[in-house]
Design a protein around this motif. Structure first.
Motif, PDB file in Angstrom:
ATOM      1  N   GLY A  31       1.111  -1.292  -0.093  1.00 38.42           N
ATOM      2  CA  GLY A  31      -0.059  -0.168  -0.094  1.00 38.42           C
ATOM      3  C   GLY A  31       0.715   1.654   0.202  1.00 38.42           C
ATOM      4  N   PHE A  32       2.301   0.955   0.008  1.00 35.17           N
ATOM      5  CA  PHE A  32       3.331   2.702   0.613  1.00 35.17           C
ATOM      6  C   PHE A  32       4.018   2.514  -1.076  1.00 35.17           C
ATOM      7  N   GLY A  33       3.428   1.913  -2.232  1.00 28.53           N
ATOM      8  CA  GLY A  33       4.430   1.118  -3.022  1.00 28.53           C
ATOM      9  C   GLY A  33       3.608   1.065  -4.152  1.00 28.53           C
ATOM     10  N   PRO A  34       3.475   0.058  -4.872  1.00 34.51           N
ATOM     11  CA  PRO A  34       5.218  -0.840  -5.882  1.00 34.51           C
ATOM     12  C   PRO A  34       5.818  -0.078  -6.367  1.00 34.51           C
ATOM     13  N   PRO A  35       6.952  -0.726  -6.595  1.00 35.15           N
ATOM     14  CA  PRO A  35       8.271   0.809  -7.614  1.00 35.15           C
ATOM     15  C   PRO A  35       6.919   0.456  -8.973  1.00 35.15           C
ATOM     16  N   GLU A  36       8.028   1.850  -9.772  1.00 32.83           N
ATOM     17  CA  GLU A  36       7.354   1.702 -10.910  1.00 32.83           C
ATOM     18  C   GLU A  36       7.223   0.301 -11.732  1.00 32.83           C
ATOM     19  N   SER A  37       8.426  -0.399 -11.288  1.00 34.44           N
ATOM     20  CA  SER A  37       9.113  -0.927 -13.198  1.00 34.44           C
ATOM     21  C   SER A  37       9.796  -2.529 -11.295  1.00 34.44           C
ATOM     22  N   THR A  38       9.660  -3.350 -11.831  1.00 35.63           N
ATOM     23  CA  THR A  38      10.249  -4.360 -11.611  1.00 35.63           C
ATOM     24  C   THR A  38      11.762  -4.363 -10.419  1.00 35.63           C
ATOM     25  N   THR A  39      12.797  -3.228 -12.174  1.00 30.75           N
ATOM     26  CA  THR A  39      13.984  -3.065 -11.271  1.00 30.75           C
ATOM     27  C   THR A  39      14.533  -2.349  -9.957  1.00 30.75           C
ATOM     28  N   GLU A  40      13.175  -1.128 -10.008  1.00 32.90           N
ATOM     29  CA  GLU A  40      13.082  -0.576  -8.613  1.00 32.90           C
ATOM     30  C   GLU A  40      13.315  -1.428  -7.224  1.00 32.90           C
ATOM     31  N   LYS A  41      13.758  -0.258  -6.011  1.00 29.94           N
ATOM     32  CA  LYS A  41      13.594  -1.104  -4.918  1.00 29.94           C
ATOM     33  C   LYS A  41      12.362  -0.729  -4.240  1.00 29.94           C
ATOM     34  N   TRP A  42      11.754  -0.966  -3.231  1.00 27.00           N
ATOM     35  CA  TRP A  42      10.920  -1.172  -2.107  1.00 27.00           C
ATOM     36  C   TRP A  42      11.164  -0.465  -0.662  1.00 27.00           C
ATOM     37  N   THR A  43      12.691   0.145  -0.616  1.00 28.75           N
ATOM     38  CA  THR A  43      13.312   1.078   0.383  1.00 28.75           C
ATOM     39  C   THR A  43      12.363   1.855   1.155  1.00 28.75           C
ATOM     40  N   GLU A  44      11.815   2.943   0.055  1.00 27.99           N
ATOM     41  CA  GLU A  44      10.998   3.876   0.224  1.00 27.99           C
ATOM     42  C   GLU A  44       9.395   3.425   0.624  1.00 27.99           C
ATOM     43  N   ALA A  45       9.659   1.935   0.269  1.00 23.03           N
ATOM     44  CA  ALA A  45       7.721   1.930   0.850  1.00 23.03           C
ATOM     45  C   ALA A  45       7.484   1.045   1.738  1.00 23.03           C
ATOM     46  N   PHE A  46       9.085  -0.155   2.130  1.00 26.98           N
ATOM     47  CA  PHE A  46       9.704  -0.067   3.480  1.00 26.98           C
ATOM     48  C   PHE A  46       9.497   1.599   4.804  1.00 26.98           C
ATOM     49  N   ARG A  47       9.887   2.212   4.609  1.00 30.92           N
ATOM     50  CA  ARG A  47       9.940   2.909   5.297  1.00 30.92           C
ATOM     51  C   ARG A  47       8.422   3.357   5.490  1.00 30.92           C
ATOM     52  N   ALA A  48       7.876   4.153   5.001  1.00 28.55           N
ATOM     53  CA  ALA A  48       6.316   4.537   4.898  1.00 28.55           C
ATOM     54  C   ALA A  48       5.609   3.592   5.280  1.00 28.55           C
ATOM     55  N   ALA A  49       6.050   2.409   5.391  1.00 33.12           N
ATOM     56  CA  ALA A  49       4.991   1.904   6.045  1.00 33.12           C
ATOM     57  C   ALA A  49       5.487   1.780   7.817  1.00 33.12           C
ATOM     58  N   ILE A  50       6.489   1.436   7.389  1.00 34.79           N
ATOM     59  CA  ILE A  50       6.970   1.651   9.188  1.00 34.79           C
ATOM     60  C   ILE A  50       7.405   2.526   9.797  1.00 34.79           C
ATOM     61  N   GLU A  51       7.102   3.861   9.093  1.00 27.54           N
ATOM     62  CA  GLU A  51       6.901   4.484  10.090  1.00 27.54           C
ATOM     63  C   GLU A  51       5.248   5.277  10.467  1.00 27.54           C
ATOM     64  N   ALA A  52       4.898   4.408   9.519  1.00 30.49           N
ATOM     65  CA  ALA A  52       2.665   4.931   9.725  1.00 30.49           C
ATOM     66  C   ALA A  52       2.535   3.638  10.480  1.00 30.49           C
ATOM     67  N   CYS A  53       2.926   2.717  10.743  1.00 29.91           N
ATOM     68  CA  CYS A  53       2.685   2.004  11.321  1.00 29.91           C
ATOM     69  C   CYS A  53       3.184   2.366  12.911  1.00 29.91           C
ATOM     70  N   HIS A  54       4.337   2.940  12.770  1.00 32.76           N
ATOM     71  CA  HIS A  54       4.670   3.770  14.576  1.00 32.76           C
ATOM     72  C   HIS A  54       4.207   4.891  14.765  1.00 32.76           C
TER      73      HIS A  54
END
Length: 445
Positions: A31-54
């Motif tokens: 829900g905080f991604g996904p990246p626009e292509s399969t070669t992009e990373k989910w780093t920002e999605a993980f950061r945003a999801a963890i911050e939202a949960c916290h």
């Protein structure tokens, strides 16, 4: 601490190290991604999801089935990173994805270095759970060659970690402030896979860990840590399975270790840096674990400088054609510190290439320092061993002997050579059979 009191205390540790609890809130990383292509990373999605949960007061960040390429993942208080069955968090092989450098330890010395792949600093109530996979992506092409060994992909002319490691040790010996011990970009000190640092109430449960750059699970200066039902399969250089360092109240239960170094290694800082920090590792219970490969099944050291006490091991299985030692207490007069109150019982050994019990003060640097460690009150009982090089090797120093070492009510069916015991005060070997012959020793050797 006598044997009966020791096992009562082990039960107390088990009862007080309880898993953290999380609100029934779920934040799907997709829900905080996904990246626009399969070669992009989910780093920002993980950061945003963890911050939202916290920020919502805590809960679970769900990682559903699929593969998620990412850089460093930093946990925050009251967040459970839940990796579902069929999900793989695949960590990037680009070192830049683990910058900026964070406060960490490399081989038990404080510094700033590449972020561990999953990292938390000063957090409380955190977890990594689920039946999914954490894949470090390491191998001869990535990370492992940094060790500088041809067997792991290094070739002449390539950089490696030796110069950086020597530099870090010099900084620690000269008491250079930690803030000035900065590595990371342009350097080659490998990051750990999972490292909670100065955290409390930590759970790591159920996940499968593969292809780590270095140590897999490395809690540092944490309290109330529970690692259970984790399987680790990573045979790279220095790929220790679980290394609680300068922690208090740790339970490691029901885990499988098939790793490139010690399965479990209990640590407390190294040399001058360990003396400066001065925090012991204490109250560690290891039970119902399966150690298959490579060096020590349960190692204590080599980093003993801050002191290690109250270690309990029970109902474990040690063995495999490539597994070396059982209980492996290893240190020397450079490392110093102490190891006291170590209790092992009810262990099944199928095959070890070396000793079932090794307590050796001549490890590594040997006897070349001025800080001889104190090793006392080690009790091993109920070992049933099919094949080892020998039952035990016990070596203290003449001026600092091992003290109060007990091996009792154990059988060692097949051995290749005689046991070794020297410079031990208060050795007790009773009810022990080696290659079908009774062995009884009491007194000083």
């Amino acid at each position: 601490m006598n044997e009966a009191a020791a096992w009562r205390y082990a039960d107390e540790i088990r009862d007080r190290v309880r898993p953290p609890k999380f609100p029934d809130r779920w934040f799907d990383v997709t829900g905080f991604g996904p990246p626009e292509s399969t070669t992009e990373k989910w780093t920002e999605a993980f950061r945003a999801a963890i911050e939202a949960c916290h920020e919502a007061g805590g809960g679970h960040v769900r990682v559903p089935p699929g593969t998620y390429l990412t850089g460093a993942v930093h946990l925050l208080s009251n967040v459970d990173l839940h990796v579902e069955a069929g999900a793989t968090i695949l960590f990037s092989t680009d070192p830049a994805d683990y910058l900026p450098a964070v406060f960490t330890r490399f081989s038990a010395i404080e510094c700033y270095n590449y972020s561990p792949f999953i990292y938390a600093h000063g957090q409380r109530n955190i977890a990594i759970t689920g039946a999914g996979t954490l894949d470090g992506g390491a191998g001869p092409e990535h990370w492992w060659w940094w060790v500088g060994t041809p067997a792991f992909g290094w070739e002449p002319g390539m950089p490696h970690e030796a110069e950086d490691w020597a530099s870090l040790q010099r900084m620690a010996a000269a008491d250079v402030p930690v803030e000035q011990r900065v590595f990371g970009a342009g350097h080659h000190l490998r990051p750990n896979m999972i490292q909670p640092y100065l955290c409390r109430d930590v759970l790591i449960e159920g996940v499968r860990i593969v292809r780590s750059p270095m140590w897999e699970i490395h809690p540092v200066r944490c309290e109330n840590v529970l690692v259970r039902n984790v399987s680790i399969h990573s045979r790279g250089p220095n790929n220790d399975g679980c290394d609680p360092e300068s922690c208090r109240s740790v339970v490691i239960s029901g885990c499988v270790f098939d790793v490139g170094d010690d399965c479990i290694a209990i640590k407390a800082g190294r040399g001058p840096d360990g003396r400066r920090v001065g925090v012991p590792c204490e109250d560690v219970l290891i039970e119902d674990c399966d150690m298959r490969y490579r060096y020590g099944s349960v190692a204590i050291g080599t980093d003993t400088t801050g002191g290690i006490r109250n270690i309990f091991v029970r109902r474990c299985r040690w063995g495999g054609p490539g597994l070396y030692f059982g209980l492996y207490i290893k240190t020397n007069s450079v490392r110093g510190g102490f190891v006291e109150n170590v209790f092992v019982r009810d262990v099944e050994i199928s095959e070890l290439t070396k000793e079932a019990v090794s307590i050796d003060l001549y490890h590594g640097d040997g006897h070349n320092g001025d800080d001889p460690p104190v090793i006392s009150n080690v009790n091993v009982a109920g070992v049933r061993s099919d094949r080892t090089r020998s039952a035990y090797l016990l070596r203290g120093y003449p001026e600092q002997p091992l003290r109060a070492i007990t091996v009792r009510d154990s059988t060692f069916a097949h051995v290749e050579r005689a046991n070794v015991a020297s410079d031990v005060v208060g050795l007790s070997v009773t009810g022990v059979a080696v290659a079908g012959r009774p062995v009884e020793l009491t007194g000083d050797v």
